[in-house]
Design a protein around this motif. Sequence first.
Motif, PDB file in Angstrom:
ATOM      1  N   GLY A  51       0.815  -1.215   0.000  1.00  0.00           N
ATOM      2  CA  GLY A  51       0.000   0.000   0.000  1.00  0.00           C
ATOM      3  C   GLY A  51       0.841   1.254   0.000  1.00  0.00           C
ATOM      4  O   GLY A  51       0.739   2.064   0.921  1.00  0.00           O
ATOM      5  N   PRO A  52       1.688   1.461  -1.029  1.00  0.00           N
ATOM      6  CA  PRO A  52       2.589   2.623  -1.006  1.00  0.00           C
ATOM      7  C   PRO A  52       1.887   3.925  -1.358  1.00  0.00           C
ATOM      8  O   PRO A  52       0.863   3.940  -2.043  1.00  0.00           O
ATOM      9  CB  PRO A  52       3.625   2.263  -2.084  1.00  0.00           C
ATOM     10  N   GLY A  53       2.493   5.015  -0.882  1.00  0.00           N
ATOM     11  CA  GLY A  53       2.071   6.349  -1.274  1.00  0.00           C
ATOM     12  C   GLY A  53       3.315   7.137  -1.643  1.00  0.00           C
ATOM     13  O   GLY A  53       4.138   7.428  -0.786  1.00  0.00           O
ATOM     14  N   THR A  54       3.468   7.468  -2.924  1.00  0.00           N
ATOM     15  CA  THR A  54       4.712   8.079  -3.392  1.00  0.00           C
ATOM     16  C   THR A  54       4.428   9.203  -4.379  1.00  0.00           C
ATOM     17  O   THR A  54       3.339   9.323  -4.926  1.00  0.00           O
ATOM     18  CB  THR A  54       5.636   7.053  -4.071  1.00  0.00           C
ATOM     19  N   ARG A  55       5.463   9.988  -4.648  1.00  0.00           N
ATOM     20  CA  ARG A  55       5.420  11.070  -5.621  1.00  0.00           C
ATOM     21  C   ARG A  55       6.733  11.065  -6.395  1.00  0.00           C
ATOM     22  O   ARG A  55       7.797  10.921  -5.813  1.00  0.00           O
ATOM     23  CB  ARG A  55       5.221  12.400  -4.890  1.00  0.00           C
ATOM     24  N   GLU A  56       6.664  11.221  -7.693  1.00  0.00           N
ATOM     25  CA  GLU A  56       7.820  11.365  -8.591  1.00  0.00           C
ATOM     26  C   GLU A  56       8.679  10.102  -8.705  1.00  0.00           C
ATOM     27  O   GLU A  56       9.748  10.155  -9.289  1.00  0.00           O
ATOM     28  CB  GLU A  56       8.714  12.533  -8.152  1.00  0.00           C
ATOM     29  N   THR A  57       8.235   8.968  -8.180  1.00  0.00           N
ATOM     30  CA  THR A  57       9.072   7.774  -8.290  1.00  0.00           C
ATOM     31  C   THR A  57       9.135   7.251  -9.723  1.00  0.00           C
ATOM     32  O   THR A  57      10.144   6.659 -10.117  1.00  0.00           O
ATOM     33  CB  THR A  57       8.577   6.660  -7.348  1.00  0.00           C
ATOM     34  N   ASP A  58       8.089   7.477 -10.514  1.00  0.00           N
ATOM     35  CA  ASP A  58       8.131   7.032 -11.914  1.00  0.00           C
ATOM     36  C   ASP A  58       9.214   7.762 -12.699  1.00  0.00           C
ATOM     37  O   ASP A  58       9.751   7.226 -13.679  1.00  0.00           O
ATOM     38  CB  ASP A  58       6.776   7.263 -12.590  1.00  0.00           C
ATOM     39  N   ALA A  59       9.548   8.973 -12.274  1.00  0.00           N
ATOM     40  CA  ALA A  59      10.559   9.763 -12.985  1.00  0.00           C
ATOM     41  C   ALA A  59      11.980   9.273 -12.732  1.00  0.00           C
ATOM     42  O   ALA A  59      12.922   9.747 -13.380  1.00  0.00           O
ATOM     43  CB  ALA A  59      10.451  11.230 -12.583  1.00  0.00           C
ATOM     44  N   LEU A  60      12.147   8.324 -11.799  1.00  0.00           N
ATOM     45  CA  LEU A  60      13.486   7.891 -11.405  1.00  0.00           C
ATOM     46  C   LEU A  60      14.016   6.725 -12.226  1.00  0.00           C
ATOM     47  O   LEU A  60      15.146   6.286 -12.007  1.00  0.00           O
ATOM     48  CB  LEU A  60      13.485   7.494  -9.918  1.00  0.00           C
ATOM     49  N   GLY A  61      13.233   6.206 -13.155  1.00  0.00           N
ATOM     50  CA  GLY A  61      13.672   5.073 -13.956  1.00  0.00           C
ATOM     51  C   GLY A  61      14.900   5.403 -14.783  1.00  0.00           C
ATOM     52  O   GLY A  61      15.093   6.542 -15.228  1.00  0.00           O
ATOM     53  N   ALA A  62      15.746   4.386 -15.005  1.00  0.00           N
ATOM     54  CA  ALA A  62      16.982   4.594 -15.769  1.00  0.00           C
ATOM     55  C   ALA A  62      16.709   5.025 -17.205  1.00  0.00           C
ATOM     56  O   ALA A  62      17.589   5.587 -17.865  1.00  0.00           O
ATOM     57  CB  ALA A  62      17.806   3.308 -15.758  1.00  0.00           C
ATOM     58  N   ASP A  63      15.481   4.789 -17.689  1.00  0.00           N
ATOM     59  CA  ASP A  63      15.139   5.156 -19.060  1.00  0.00           C
ATOM     60  C   ASP A  63      14.435   6.511 -19.155  1.00  0.00           C
ATOM     61  O   ASP A  63      13.987   6.915 -20.221  1.00  0.00           O
ATOM     62  CB  ASP A  63      14.226   4.086 -19.674  1.00  0.00           C
ATOM     63  N   LYS A  64      14.349   7.239 -18.041  1.00  0.00           N
ATOM     64  CA  LYS A  64      13.616   8.490 -18.022  1.00  0.00           C
ATOM     65  C   LYS A  64      14.545   9.680 -18.244  1.00  0.00           C
ATOM     66  O   LYS A  64      15.760   9.592 -18.091  1.00  0.00           O
ATOM     67  CB  LYS A  64      12.871   8.640 -16.692  1.00  0.00           C
ATOM     68  N   LEU A  65      13.953  10.830 -18.586  1.00  0.00           N
ATOM     69  CA  LEU A  65      14.707  12.034 -18.948  1.00  0.00           C
ATOM     70  C   LEU A  65      15.540  12.572 -17.793  1.00  0.00           C
ATOM     71  O   LEU A  65      16.718  12.904 -17.948  1.00  0.00           O
ATOM     72  CB  LEU A  65      13.730  13.113 -19.428  1.00  0.00           C
ATOM     73  N   VAL A  66      14.950  12.670 -16.619  1.00  0.00           N
ATOM     74  CA  VAL A  66      15.614  13.300 -15.474  1.00  0.00           C
ATOM     75  C   VAL A  66      16.498  12.273 -14.780  1.00  0.00           C
ATOM     76  O   VAL A  66      16.027  11.213 -14.366  1.00  0.00           O
ATOM     77  CB  VAL A  66      14.575  13.866 -14.490  1.00  0.00           C
ATOM     78  N   ASP A  67      17.804  12.569 -14.662  1.00  0.00           N
ATOM     79  CA  ASP A  67      18.718  11.598 -14.079  1.00  0.00           C
ATOM     80  C   ASP A  67      19.266  12.041 -12.726  1.00  0.00           C
ATOM     81  O   ASP A  67      20.223  11.459 -12.211  1.00  0.00           O
ATOM     82  CB  ASP A  67      19.884  11.307 -15.028  1.00  0.00           C
ATOM     83  N   ALA A  68      18.657  13.071 -12.116  1.00  0.00           N
ATOM     84  CA  ALA A  68      19.092  13.534 -10.807  1.00  0.00           C
ATOM     85  C   ALA A  68      17.937  14.238 -10.120  1.00  0.00           C
ATOM     86  O   ALA A  68      16.996  14.712 -10.769  1.00  0.00           O
ATOM     87  CB  ALA A  68      20.292  14.475 -10.935  1.00  0.00           C
ATOM     88  N   VAL A  69      17.987  14.304  -8.787  1.00  0.00           N
ATOM     89  CA  VAL A  69      16.928  14.935  -8.011  1.00  0.00           C
ATOM     90  C   VAL A  69      17.509  16.069  -7.179  1.00  0.00           C
ATOM     91  O   VAL A  69      18.728  16.170  -6.977  1.00  0.00           O
ATOM     92  CB  VAL A  69      16.207  13.920  -7.107  1.00  0.00           C
ATOM     93  N   ASP A  70      16.611  16.898  -6.675  1.00  0.00           N
ATOM     94  CA  ASP A  70      17.016  18.047  -5.868  1.00  0.00           C
ATOM     95  C   ASP A  70      16.881  17.789  -4.370  1.00  0.00           C
ATOM     96  O   ASP A  70      17.577  18.404  -3.563  1.00  0.00           O
ATOM     97  CB  ASP A  70      16.187  19.265  -6.257  1.00  0.00           C
ATOM     98  N   ALA A  71      15.984  16.897  -3.984  1.00  0.00           N
ATOM     99  CA  ALA A  71      15.778  16.555  -2.575  1.00  0.00           C
ATOM    100  C   ALA A  71      14.908  15.315  -2.524  1.00  0.00           C
ATOM    101  O   ALA A  71      14.302  14.909  -3.533  1.00  0.00           O
ATOM    102  CB  ALA A  71      15.115  17.703  -1.817  1.00  0.00           C
ATOM    103  N   VAL A  72      14.846  14.685  -1.351  1.00  0.00           N
ATOM    104  CA  VAL A  72      13.933  13.577  -1.090  1.00  0.00           C
ATOM    105  C   VAL A  72      13.161  13.928   0.171  1.00  0.00           C
ATOM    106  O   VAL A  72      13.734  14.431   1.150  1.00  0.00           O
ATOM    107  CB  VAL A  72      14.679  12.247  -0.908  1.00  0.00           C
ATOM    108  N   VAL A  73      11.851  13.674   0.167  1.00  0.00           N
ATOM    109  CA  VAL A  73      11.002  13.990   1.310  1.00  0.00           C
ATOM    110  C   VAL A  73      10.352  12.715   1.843  1.00  0.00           C
ATOM    111  O   VAL A  73       9.783  11.934   1.078  1.00  0.00           O
ATOM    112  CB  VAL A  73       9.903  15.006   0.920  1.00  0.00           C
ATOM    113  N   LEU A  74      10.437  12.535   3.148  1.00  0.00           N
ATOM    114  CA  LEU A  74       9.708  11.494   3.864  1.00  0.00           C
ATOM    115  C   LEU A  74       8.725  12.191   4.792  1.00  0.00           C
ATOM    116  O   LEU A  74       9.094  13.155   5.474  1.00  0.00           O
ATOM    117  CB  LEU A  74      10.656  10.614   4.687  1.00  0.00           C
ATOM    118  N   SER A  75       7.484  11.720   4.843  1.00  0.00           N
ATOM    119  CA  SER A  75       6.495  12.442   5.638  1.00  0.00           C
ATOM    120  C   SER A  75       5.457  11.521   6.229  1.00  0.00           C
ATOM    121  O   SER A  75       5.122  10.477   5.664  1.00  0.00           O
ATOM    122  CB  SER A  75       5.796  13.509   4.774  1.00  0.00           C
ATOM    123  N   GLY A  76       4.927  11.929   7.383  1.00  0.00           N
ATOM    124  CA  GLY A  76       3.705  11.347   7.885  1.00  0.00           C
ATOM    125  C   GLY A  76       2.530  11.898   7.110  1.00  0.00           C
ATOM    126  O   GLY A  76       2.682  12.677   6.167  1.00  0.00           O
TER     127      GLY A  76
END
Length: 340
Positions: A51-76
């Motif tokens: 039962g995950p809840g995530t944001r922007e994880t699809d953009a992290l694939g090795a075949d995707k345009l963006v190859d770096a991130v600016d920050a990671v957020v963990l939240s309640g």
Amino acid sequence: MTTTRIGLKNLITDVPGLKVGNAQDENVLTGTTVILPEERAVCAAAIAGGGPGTRETDALGADKLVDAVDAVVLSGGSVYGLAAADGVVAAMGAKGEGFGLMDLPNVPKSPVVPSAILYDLANGGNKVWGEDTPYRALGRAAYVDALTARTEHEIGAAGAGFGARAGSERGGLGSASIVTADNITVGALVAVNCFGATRMPHTDAFWAYPYEIDGEFGGARPPADFKLDPDDWGAAKVNPKAMQAASTGRQNTTIACIATDISLTPAQAKRVAQMALSGLSRAIRPVFAPFDGDVVFVLSTAKQKLPEPNPLALARIGELAAGTLARAVARGVFEANKLT
């Protein structure tokens, strides 16, 4: 002779090029944690819970345009907590940070801020917030906290782990690090809100006890005559051995971030993330349940190159990540329950 050792602070921020910020709301009993690389960093994610809840994880694939991130957020906050990343994105975008194919006048860049949430809505606190949830403000506050040179950060009842529960006891935010003899640094940060138990049934010993270094989570060990009943989950939120019955829903989830100073490609970071998941299974029982949303991110600050031969070095980093994550889980729960 130089040996493998914990980092100076035994925190994820022992990895060079990384800061962490926390913010929490004591009235709402929830919080947010921001992991902030000094420069845009390669990132990958592995998702194992049902039962995950995530944001922007699809953009992290090795075949995707963006190859770096600016920050990671963990939240309640369950789905509401995904808004914490909004506060981080807005603050970074206002400073001109983020991804852009080209510089265009009056066109803001797009900060890439993947995030994951845990379910703490039923763990107490005032969650009657109407249409104005606290998470955007918490995200921005945690980001500002990270900016203030936060190479040290709180663990236990802090940040994304502030309102967490680990089985039937208090959960929390845990962190740990390891530095190898040849100077590879790996760190882990985790918000522990698991359905399963982190301690062995009917003992004070953590499942992660074989990985403990220097008594970092209390030094408790199982009795010599300990025998495991395969159907006894101990202090999990539900224990079939005790014939307990409870509503589990999506009221759980352990979310984590691994970091290393070794330069990784997106595909290599993905492999490390997949290996690191085993750290959760070393520290929590049961884990990856249908009502957990377990997620592990991996960040590379790329301060040094991957040693040769690459596959073996990558395997080393993945195993170091798993062991360090197991330690971080136990540290978070141990520190949170020192307060109760």
